[in-house]
Design an enzyme around this catalytic site. Structure first.
Site, mmCIF file in Angstrom:
data_model
loop_
_atom_site.group_PDB
_atom_site.id
_atom_site.type_symbol
_atom_site.label_atom_id
_atom_site.label_comp_id
_atom_site.label_asym_id
_atom_site.label_seq_id
_atom_site.Cartn_x
_atom_site.Cartn_y
_atom_site.Cartn_z
ATOM 1 N N ASP A 222 67.822 11.185 111.471
ATOM 2 C CA ASP A 222 69.127 11.715 111.871
ATOM 3 C C ASP A 222 69.834 10.871 112.921
ATOM 4 O O ASP A 222 70.982 11.176 113.275
ATOM 5 C CB ASP A 222 68.976 13.157 112.370
ATOM 6 C CG ASP A 222 68.580 14.101 111.247
ATOM 7 O OD1 ASP A 222 69.129 13.954 110.141
ATOM 8 O OD2 ASP A 222 67.726 14.977 111.479
ATOM 9 N N ASP B 52 69.693 13.893 101.973
ATOM 10 C CA ASP B 52 70.634 13.728 103.094
ATOM 11 C C ASP B 52 70.571 12.318 103.688
ATOM 12 O O ASP B 52 71.546 11.803 104.230
ATOM 13 C CB ASP B 52 70.327 14.701 104.239
ATOM 14 C CG ASP B 52 69.826 16.064 103.824
ATOM 15 O OD1 ASP B 52 69.267 16.176 102.722
ATOM 16 O OD2 ASP B 52 69.958 17.004 104.618
HETATM 17 N N1 GLY Z 1 70.906 17.240 107.185
HETATM 18 C C1 GLY Z 1 70.685 18.605 107.393
HETATM 19 C C2 GLY Z 1 71.558 19.484 106.593
HETATM 20 O O1 GLY Z 1 72.359 19.055 105.806
HETATM 21 O O2 GLY Z 1 71.424 20.678 106.772
#
Ligand code: GLY
Length: 373
Positions: A101, A159
């Site tokens: 992240d 993601d």
């Molecule tokens: N990357 C975390 C979400 O989309 O909840």
């Protein structure tokens, strides 16, 4: 990205875009009245106020990103100063190597800030952050590892495609050129393993780091291992399209079109997906406006890359349809207690977290989509 002027119907009416911009300023002003520099808007509480989170939170970069997008639209120093203050608080995250992240935290804050200001200090933060993300790359798997928690050996989530932008950009802007091949490899492996033959996606793929073989495919935030989590599908639309921009690899453009087609073809009437395309209890399931906003921003870019005019118009119309719905009374927070732009987002349904709330990343990609228009 500058797009050519579009014929009528292929854009939102200008007065509406202006009204949305002014509304964004009003809502961000409310947030600024009580969020301190070390509190970053994430999701709304029942009273409509933002829950502020620390820099370490995966979503910490989007609030600064909304401020930068507003500074860009208005040309106002006031918004740029507010964005800079919020961005500064995230600086320590450039050295964070504990999850993927780092891209979300740093790209949307420092990346947007660098695009606007050209500040060399922001440039070096971006390179440091790319270096941090690159430490999570494994050549045997060919991907950067997403999470260090959970039962998996080497989890890679859909993601994570989004965070490749940090690596691609840094490789092409003074950083280590090998970051380009890492990001390219990750995008191709994710396309191969996360995307199903019908264009839908798995959320999580677990790899064996000693062989690079797939151990398991399933979900964490979606309804079922075999279902399609709406935000994951939206990350794929945006992430594969962006990866094509940095590589020119036709396999990635083809993949972007496949996931986009699944997304668009499975939308309900109003263009905003349920939180999972196979959520239980359909059609009485919660919508996820954040997935709609992410996909709309991605579709607007996809429309600029596809070679045939019919696809260019098709993807742009799909984005406009979604954005019109998000800008309607059904989804816009105007006249409600919410301090956000969009209502009806879902964070993590299976965990019972953030169901039918406003989400800062929904607002961020809504603003980005409007700026792409
Ligand atoms: N990357 C975390 C979400 O989309 O909840």
């Amino acid at each position: 990205m500058d797009l050519p002027a579009q014929p009528q119907g292929l854009s939102l009416p200008s007065p509406l875009v202006i009204r949305l911009g002014l509304f964004a300023e009003r809502q961000l002003t409310k947030a600024g009245d009580y969020l301190a520099a070390e509190e970053h808007a994430r999701s709304t509480l029942p009273n409509g106020r933002w829950n502020g989170v620390a820099a370490t939170n995966w979503a910490s970069g989007f609030y600064a990103g909304c401020l930068w997008l507003t500074a860009d639209r208005t040309g106002s120093d006031l918004w740029a100063r507010r964005a800079a203050v919020q961005t500064e608080d995230l600086a320590s995250m450039q050295f964070h190597t504990g999850d993927h992240d780092v891209g979300f935290r740093i790209w949307n804050s420092f990346g947007q800030g660098y695009r606007l200001t050209g500040d060399p200090a922001y440039h070096s933060v971006l390179l440091n952050a790319a270096q941090s993300l690159a430490t999570r790359y494994d050549g045997t798997v060919g991907c950067t590892r997403s999470w260090d928690f959970g039962p998996w050996q080497y989890p890679v989530i859909i993601d994570n495609l989004m965070n490749l932008e940090l690596l691609f950009w840094a490789a092409q802007n003074g950083g280590d050129p090998t970051w380009q091949s890492m990001a390219h490899s990750h995008a191709l492996r994710s396309l191969q393993e996360h995307v199903r033959p019908d264009g839908s996606t798995y959320h999580v793929v677990d790899f064996d780091p000693s062989t690079g073989n797939v151990l398991w495919k399933g979900t964490y935030q979606g309804h079922a291992d075999t279902s399609t989590w709406a935000r994951g599908q939206a990350w794929a639309v945006y992430g594969l399209t962006m990866s094509y921009r940095y590589t020119g690899d036709p396999a990635l453009l083809d993949g972007a079109q496949r996931v986009a087609d699944f997304f668009v073809d499975h939308l309900p009437e109003d263009g905003v997906p349920y939180w999972d395309f196979q959520a239980p209890g359909l059609p009485n399931a919660a919508r996820d406006s954040s997935a709609a906003a992410i996909a709309a921003a991605g579709l607007l870019e996809l429309a600029t890359h596809t070679p045939t005019p019919i696809d260019q118009v098709r993807y742009r119309l799909a984005a406009i349809r979604i954005l019109k719905s998000l800008a309607s009374d059904a989804y816009l927070a105007a006249g409600t207690p919410s301090h956000a732009l969009l209502l009806h987002g879902v964070g993590h349904h299976p965990a019972g977290n953030e169901i039918d709330v406003s989400l800062i990343y929904g607002d961020y990609y809504f603003l980005e989509a409007l700026s792409r228009l």
